[in-house]
Motif scaffolding. Structure first.
Motif: not given
Length: 124
Positions: A43-45, A75-76, A82-83, A114-116
């Motif tokens: 997820w983006d941050d 993501v940006d 999806v990784v 980061m959040w996943a």
């Protein structure tokens, strides 16, 4: 050929076909079922740089820098990417690795990893 009647030959042939069909059905039942697939979502941050994401994906997934950049860009621009897609247990492991990766040393205000998340792959 021996002197078998046509009716006997047909009965033998039908029995052989029936036996083969039952064997094939049994083999289908014995095949291991494929485990459900899960996707790991990044997820983006605003606390992580492209460089952080690229290096993290290289370290955790073995991706080349080009693929890392593509994922970082997604993501940006899209808010998530999806990784990887894998089994549930492996997806949980990869998510936990992302969550434990640590903060971005290039951003002073960065508070952590980061959040996943993981989610089931939608059925087609």
């Amino acid at each position: 050929m021996s002197g078998l009647s046509q009716a006997t030959i047909l009965e033998t042939l039908e029995e052989t076909c029936r036996r083969r069909q039952l064997e094939q059905e049994e083999q289908q039942r014995q095949k291991p079922k494929r485990q459900p697939r899960y996707q790991v979502i990044l997820w983006d941050d605003d606390e992580h740089t492209y460089a952080y994401v690229i290096v993290m994906l290289m370290d955790l997934f073995g991706y080349p820098p080009e693929k890392g950049y593509q994922i970082a860009r997604q993501v940006d621009t899209q808010g998530r990417a999806v990784v990887c897609v894998t089994t549930k247990e492996h997806a949980e492991f990869k998510r936990d690795q992302i969550l434990a990766y640590g903060k971005d040393a290039l951003i002073e205000e960065c508070t952590g990893s980061m959040w996943a998340t993981i989610e089931p792959v939608p059925e087609e």
